[in-house]
Design an enzyme around this catalytic site. Sequence first.
Site, PDB file in Angstrom:
ATOM      1  N   CYS A   1      24.962   5.512 -11.887  1.00 11.45           N
ATOM      2  CA  CYS A   1      25.769   5.226 -13.070  1.00 11.45           C
ATOM      3  C   CYS A   1      27.015   6.117 -13.130  1.00 11.45           C
ATOM      4  O   CYS A   1      27.938   5.896 -12.351  1.00 11.45           O
ATOM      5  CB  CYS A   1      24.885   5.304 -14.311  1.00 11.45           C
ATOM      6  SG  CYS A   1      25.537   4.297 -15.631  1.00 11.45           S
TER       7      CYS A   1
ATOM      8  N   ARG B   1      34.571   1.240 -15.529  1.00 19.12           N
ATOM      9  CA  ARG B   1      33.692   1.945 -16.478  1.00 19.12           C
ATOM     10  C   ARG B   1      33.297   1.010 -17.601  1.00 19.12           C
ATOM     11  O   ARG B   1      34.144   0.289 -18.132  1.00 19.12           O
ATOM     12  CB  ARG B   1      34.427   3.131 -17.107  1.00 19.12           C
ATOM     13  CG  ARG B   1      34.350   4.388 -16.321  1.00 19.12           C
ATOM     14  CD  ARG B   1      35.011   5.523 -17.084  1.00 19.12           C
ATOM     15  NE  ARG B   1      34.188   5.984 -18.184  1.00 19.12           N
ATOM     16  CZ  ARG B   1      34.659   6.346 -19.376  1.00 19.12           C
ATOM     17  NH1 ARG B   1      35.937   6.274 -19.642  1.00 19.12           N
ATOM     18  NH2 ARG B   1      33.833   6.758 -20.299  1.00 19.12           N
TER      19      ARG B   1
ATOM     20  N   HIS C   1      19.771   2.944 -13.542  1.00 21.89           N
ATOM     21  CA  HIS C   1      19.121   4.261 -13.615  1.00 21.89           C
ATOM     22  C   HIS C   1      17.745   4.219 -12.955  1.00 21.89           C
ATOM     23  O   HIS C   1      16.741   4.003 -13.642  1.00 21.89           O
ATOM     24  CB  HIS C   1      18.954   4.677 -15.090  1.00 21.89           C
ATOM     25  CG  HIS C   1      20.214   5.119 -15.726  1.00 21.89           C
ATOM     26  ND1 HIS C   1      20.553   6.446 -15.868  1.00 21.89           N
ATOM     27  CD2 HIS C   1      21.238   4.415 -16.242  1.00 21.89           C
ATOM     28  CE1 HIS C   1      21.725   6.550 -16.453  1.00 21.89           C
ATOM     29  NE2 HIS C   1      22.171   5.329 -16.695  1.00 21.89           N
TER      30      HIS C   1
ATOM     31  N   GLU D   1      15.880   6.475 -12.089  1.00 19.06           N
ATOM     32  CA  GLU D   1      15.033   7.632 -12.450  1.00 19.06           C
ATOM     33  C   GLU D   1      14.249   7.392 -13.732  1.00 19.06           C
ATOM     34  O   GLU D   1      13.417   8.205 -14.104  1.00 19.06           O
ATOM     35  CB  GLU D   1      15.911   8.895 -12.589  1.00 19.06           C
ATOM     36  CG  GLU D   1      16.722   9.030 -13.871  1.00 19.06           C
ATOM     37  CD  GLU D   1      17.973   8.160 -13.944  1.00 19.06           C
ATOM     38  OE1 GLU D   1      18.157   7.269 -13.086  1.00 19.06           O
ATOM     39  OE2 GLU D   1      18.759   8.358 -14.888  1.00 19.06           O
TER      40      GLU D   1
HETATM   41  N1  GLN Z   1      29.685   4.754 -19.195  1.00 22.95           N
HETATM   42  C1  GLN Z   1      29.366   6.028 -18.617  1.00 22.95           C
HETATM   43  C2  GLN Z   1      30.595   6.623 -17.937  1.00 22.95           C
HETATM   44  O1  GLN Z   1      31.621   6.084 -17.985  1.00 22.95           O
HETATM   45  C3  GLN Z   1      28.246   5.911 -17.617  1.00 22.95           C
HETATM   46  C4  GLN Z   1      26.978   5.565 -18.326  1.00 22.95           C
HETATM   47  C5  GLN Z   1      25.757   6.117 -17.673  1.00 22.95           C
HETATM   48  O2  GLN Z   1      25.817   6.964 -16.789  1.00 22.95           O
HETATM   49  N2  GLN Z   1      24.633   5.678 -18.148  1.00 22.95           N
HETATM   50  O3  GLN Z   1      30.499   7.661 -17.362  1.00 22.95           O
END
Ligand code: GLN
Length: 196
Positions: free
Chosen positions: A78, A107, A171, A173
């Site tokens: 992420c 993003r 994610h 994890e």
């Molecule tokens: N939207 C977050 C960012 O721009 C990332 C979100 C996440 O890691 N769950 O860093």
Amino acid sequence: MKVGVLALQGAFASHAAMLDEAGATPVEVRRADELSGVDALVMPGGESTTMSMLLDITELREPLADRLADGMPVLGTCAGMILLAVEVLDGRSDQRSLGVVDLDVRRNGYGRQVDSFETDLEVDGLEGTFHGVFIRAPLVERVGPAVEVLAEVEGRPVLCRQGNVLVSAFHPELVGDARIHRRFLEAAFASGAGTT
Ligand code: GLN
């Protein structure tokens, strides 16, 4: 194998638990001397703008870029994926990425309505499905020729590999399933990390 978890901000504790389950020794990394002691690194989810700033404040950016240039295996999830990508769309203007995986990512690209969602993923090389949890996830807008796509959601890559760099928009994890971490460790071992 000692695997660092970048612990400046974000979801680092659950990564440590998964690494432990997958047979590695997790080490929290906040400083350059801690980074130099690990064989591989996980860059967790969180807020990529904040993490980018903290990489500068802690003076970790340069040593991290050096280790990445040397081929240290890294798993970025992420926000970690955003920080490792070549190009960040809709980033903050002062946000800097490390540019080691040839992807352009947007993003929060899944938009407001489906900000966060969960779906079962077919992952290349894994039996059965892997439960993908997406939280304000980055949307992959471009994939370079050297990048291997290991899983997709509606035609968009969500798990990719380029050399020793493995990145996920979700994610891995958070679901009590260590298979992606295990796979990362196997690839890291195969590349020679942790054997010297
Ligand atoms: N939207 C977050 C960012 O721009 C990332 C979100 C996440 O890691 N769950 O860093």
